[in-house]
Enzyme design. Sequence first.
Site, PDB file in Angstrom:
ATOM      1  CB  SER A 258      -0.703   0.084   0.963  1.00  0.00           C
ATOM      2  OG  SER A 258      -0.088   0.249   2.283  1.00  0.00           O
ATOM      3  CE  LYS A 259      -0.337   6.791  -2.514  1.00  0.00           C
ATOM      4  NZ  LYS A 259      -1.945   6.503  -3.066  1.00  0.00           N
TER       5      LYS A 259
END
Length: 478
Positions: A258-259
Amino acid sequence: MASESSTPDALPAGEVVTRFAPSPTGFLHIGGARTALFNWLYARHHGGRTLLRIEDTDRKRSTQEAIDAIIEGLDWMGLDYDAPPLFQSDRAERHAEVAWQLLKAGHAYKCFATPEELEAMREEQRAQKKPLRYDGRWRDRDPAEAPEGAPFVIRLRTPEDGEVTIHDRVQGAVTVKNDELDDYIILRADGTPTYMLAVVVDDHDMGVTHVIRGDDHLNNAFRQLPIIRAMNAIEGNWPDPVYAHIPLIHGSDGAKLSKRHGALGVEAYRDEFGILPEALFNYLLRLGWGHGDREEITRAEAVELFDLAGVGKSPSRFDMKKLENLNGHYLREADDARLAALVAARIGEHADEALLARAMPVLKVRAKNLNEVVEGAGFLFAKRPLVMTEKAAALLEGDARAILRKIYEALRGENDWTSEALEATTKALAEEQGLGLGKLAQPMRAALTGTTTSPGIFDVLVLLGRDEALARLDAQAA
Ligand code: GLU
């Protein structure tokens, strides 16, 4: 009716053609960059061609900004393509043409089911806890039974029984029963093609022989193959491609990337983290592909060594530390003038690129990214009176300023402003005063750089030049 497919040698020997087919709904993230890299390497290794297709059929979610970022990111990584990018949205007519061909040949059919009808069907499936699938209600029905002018979609007539086995180059043999696939839509009621159809038609028309992509697309391969098979039955020359579905990248904690883990656009690695393209290239190569335990592999070596056999089956973990270690290696290898230009651009107007190039051999040795080089270069452009860090100020306490005065006097008499001569003079002074060299070097470092970490102090003197170096010493001396 079992059906084998995509055996490793399913394609006649010939040119290898790969493609990278990003959807421009976001930037070129790490996973996409690695898919692009593997496609590029596979084609280059086999002396084939590699193509870029922008899958921009989702007009609402695709943006020009994302297209530009993807193309720029690929270019930055040095991934070049053998033709200008193909835009999927330009080809809707061609996709529709194939849908109609399939219809005419009986491999597809018109479905007049209304949205309400389909919703009721799904409702019932839900109630019976059955998988939600189109039930084939128009598969064998006469279109003449539909009301005059009623809207319709075109659905693929997928095989009802048997199974398909894909011999995926990464995943191995994967089998899906045909009754798990429903007759999905290939052309919408408004005449626009669906994604599943567009991918297949484009891959065929581009001459793609090897489909290398994320394993989140493995299920799609089983839906795409029936179109390929049907078109092959009609026209011939629609061979099954070789498939290689590569595992996704996970974060260092094993969770999907994810980010938070660094699932950022490649431009973030370039701009925010100061990573060199060759380091990202090497890192992404090693992320999921291995050649023994070699970590450092150059671009030329990668082209020579890369093959799908080396791609692992399990998800790889993104590790920023490893990326930075490789980046440190490539910084040390990189041309100093090139690094000076990159660092100067980061520093801004008051940077002196020629000075940076001269300083680069000592600036880059311990740096893991360009930000650290910028930080290390700060002293070169600092203005007098220098701002001292707290630790540097501490080094100037006690008799340090008096010692600095002696150093200043000794160096002022030095005509040969080289690191060797300056070192000899400073050492002689230390001996004369009965002090260790460190006792002199520490306040010198503080006075010359305003910090407690810097390249070797004699390199610093040389880089600053006689006038500036003496002025900085004088400014802090008692
Ligand atoms: N456009 C798809 C994506 O960005 C890739 C499709 C494909 O490789 O077949 O995930």
